[in-house]
Write an enzyme that holds these catalytic residues in place. Sequence first.
Site, PDB file in Angstrom:
ATOM      1  N   PRO A  68      57.551  25.838 -10.322  1.00 47.92           N
ATOM      2  CA  PRO A  68      57.195  24.473 -10.705  1.00 47.92           C
ATOM      3  C   PRO A  68      57.302  24.183 -12.199  1.00 47.92           C
ATOM      4  CG  PRO A  68      55.248  25.719 -10.089  1.00 47.92           C
ATOM      5  CD  PRO A  68      56.434  26.556  -9.691  1.00 47.92           C
ATOM      6  N   ASN A  69      57.800  22.987 -12.461  1.00 55.70           N
ATOM      7  CA  ASN A  69      57.902  22.396 -13.805  1.00 55.70           C
ATOM      8  C   ASN A  69      58.997  23.000 -14.672  1.00 55.70           C
ATOM      9  OD1 ASN A  69      55.732  20.457 -13.534  1.00 55.70           O
ATOM     10  ND2 ASN A  69      54.351  22.209 -13.569  1.00 55.70           N
ATOM     11  N   ARG A 121      60.142  18.915 -22.885  1.00 54.48           N
ATOM     12  CA  ARG A 121      58.762  18.812 -23.367  1.00 54.48           C
ATOM     13  C   ARG A 121      58.257  20.185 -23.796  1.00 54.48           C
ATOM     14  NH1 ARG A 121      57.238  15.297 -18.149  1.00 54.48           N
ATOM     15  NH2 ARG A 121      59.341  14.479 -18.236  1.00 54.48           N
ATOM     16  N   TYR A 172      57.998  26.500 -24.918  1.00 55.51           N
ATOM     17  CA  TYR A 172      59.055  26.954 -24.021  1.00 55.51           C
ATOM     18  C   TYR A 172      60.465  26.864 -24.617  1.00 55.51           C
ATOM     19  CZ  TYR A 172      55.288  26.815 -20.625  1.00 55.51           C
ATOM     20  OH  TYR A 172      54.108  27.041 -19.968  1.00 55.51           O
ATOM     21  N   ASN A 224      60.840  33.616 -11.684  1.00 54.67           N
ATOM     22  CA  ASN A 224      59.877  32.981 -12.582  1.00 54.67           C
ATOM     23  C   ASN A 224      59.089  32.014 -11.705  1.00 54.67           C
ATOM     24  OD1 ASN A 224      58.337  31.639 -14.413  1.00 54.67           O
ATOM     25  ND2 ASN A 224      59.991  31.278 -15.899  1.00 54.67           N
ATOM     26  N   ALA A 284      53.534  28.494 -12.747  1.00 54.11           N
ATOM     27  CA  ALA A 284      52.074  28.539 -12.610  1.00 54.11           C
ATOM     28  C   ALA A 284      51.637  29.184 -11.290  1.00 54.11           C
ATOM     29  CB  ALA A 284      51.500  27.130 -12.724  1.00 54.11           C
ATOM     30  N   GLU A 331      59.629  40.161 -12.018  1.00 52.29           N
ATOM     31  CA  GLU A 331      58.822  39.009 -12.448  1.00 52.29           C
ATOM     32  C   GLU A 331      59.211  38.641 -13.870  1.00 52.29           C
ATOM     33  OE1 GLU A 331      54.588  39.688 -12.287  1.00 52.29           O
ATOM     34  OE2 GLU A 331      54.146  37.841 -13.409  1.00 52.29           O
ATOM     35  N   HIS A 358      58.851  35.723 -17.184  1.00 53.57           N
ATOM     36  CA  HIS A 358      58.253  34.549 -17.830  1.00 53.57           C
ATOM     37  C   HIS A 358      58.903  34.347 -19.181  1.00 53.57           C
ATOM     38  CE1 HIS A 358      55.236  34.462 -14.747  1.00 53.57           C
ATOM     39  NE2 HIS A 358      55.100  35.764 -14.915  1.00 53.57           N
ATOM     40  N   ARG A 389      48.526  34.146 -24.075  1.00 55.20           N
ATOM     41  CA  ARG A 389      48.178  32.734 -23.900  1.00 55.20           C
ATOM     42  C   ARG A 389      46.756  32.599 -23.315  1.00 55.20           C
ATOM     43  NH1 ARG A 389      52.887  29.485 -21.193  1.00 55.20           N
ATOM     44  NH2 ARG A 389      51.575  27.797 -21.980  1.00 55.20           N
TER      45      ARG A 389
HETATM   46  O1  CA2 Z   1      56.363  31.374 -19.422  1.00 48.11           O
HETATM   47  C1  CA2 Z   1      56.752  31.104 -18.300  1.00 48.11           C
HETATM   48  O2  CA2 Z   1      57.926  31.226 -17.934  1.00 48.11           O
HETATM   49  C2  CA2 Z   1      55.758  30.516 -17.283  1.00 48.11           C
HETATM   50  O3  CA2 Z   1      56.082  31.032 -15.987  1.00 48.11           O
HETATM   51  C3  CA2 Z   1      55.962  29.021 -17.334  1.00 48.11           C
HETATM   52  C4  CA2 Z   1      54.971  28.243 -16.494  1.00 48.11           C
HETATM   53  C5  CA2 Z   1      53.540  28.681 -16.810  1.00 48.11           C
HETATM   54  O4  CA2 Z   1      52.624  28.031 -15.939  1.00 48.11           O
HETATM   55  C6  CA2 Z   1      53.353  30.176 -16.677  1.00 48.11           C
HETATM   56  O5  CA2 Z   1      52.049  30.510 -17.038  1.00 48.11           O
HETATM   57  C7  CA2 Z   1      54.321  30.902 -17.598  1.00 48.11           C
HETATM   58  C8  CA2 Z   1      55.066  26.745 -16.789  1.00 48.11           C
HETATM   59  C9  CA2 Z   1      56.433  26.175 -16.728  1.00 48.11           C
HETATM   60  C10 CA2 Z   1      56.326  24.768 -17.230  1.00 48.11           C
HETATM   61  O6  CA2 Z   1      57.449  24.456 -17.986  1.00 48.11           O
HETATM   62  C11 CA2 Z   1      57.372  23.331 -18.729  1.00 48.11           C
HETATM   63  C12 CA2 Z   1      58.481  23.050 -19.430  1.00 48.11           C
HETATM   64  C13 CA2 Z   1      58.498  21.939 -20.221  1.00 48.11           C
HETATM   65  C14 CA2 Z   1      57.391  21.097 -20.283  1.00 48.11           C
HETATM   66  C15 CA2 Z   1      56.266  21.388 -19.554  1.00 48.11           C
HETATM   67  C16 CA2 Z   1      56.271  22.528 -18.760  1.00 48.11           C
END
Ligand code: CA2
Length: 148
Positions: free
Chosen positions: A11-12, A19, A24, A75, A78, A99, A101, A108
């Site tokens: 997700p996301n 963003r 990221y 990946n 969340a 896995e 990230h 974090r």
């Molecule tokens: O660091 C990573 O790759 C995560 O898997 C990314 C997830 C986060 O919940 C994990 O804890 C770590 C979130 C991805 C959200 O990506 C966004 C990208 C741009 C704007 C907002 C969120």
Amino acid sequence: MSQSILILNGPNLNLLGTRQPEVYGTTTLSDIEAICMRKADALGVSMSFMQSNHEGALVDALHDAKGTHDGVVLNAGAYTHTSVAIRDAISATMLPVIELHLSNIHAREEFRHHSHIAAVVVGQICGFGAQGYPLAMDALITHLGEDK
Ligand code: CA2
């Protein structure tokens, strides 16, 4: 026949590059797909790349990977920190999963330190941004070679 790997994104991650660049980076998910395609070519393996915002779709993709792919780079976003269903799907496929990230989840917020999937994967790569994807592909292919 050449090996086949699935790169699965949760997700996301479709929002990457649009963003929160301070967390990221500015690389988009399409950029990452292109990096993975180049890496797959260099490794001489086939690759499928997918993203979903839906937990059940990720579970389905893991089920479908069995018989189609030799291993998975995941990946889970969340869902890493919440999903027993994804953990069970990884165990059920019995495929090797790396896995991954982008960020260093251990540096974090506390709630990101625990991964429900860490115990059922080959290993975890985190904190290297988009570069983590080709690193994870290398790790998966090396692991598959060791399995033979
Ligand atoms: O660091 C990573 O790759 C995560 O898997 C990314 C997830 C986060 O919940 C994990 O804890 C770590 C979130 C991805 C959200 O990506 C966004 C990208 C741009 C704007 C907002 C969120």
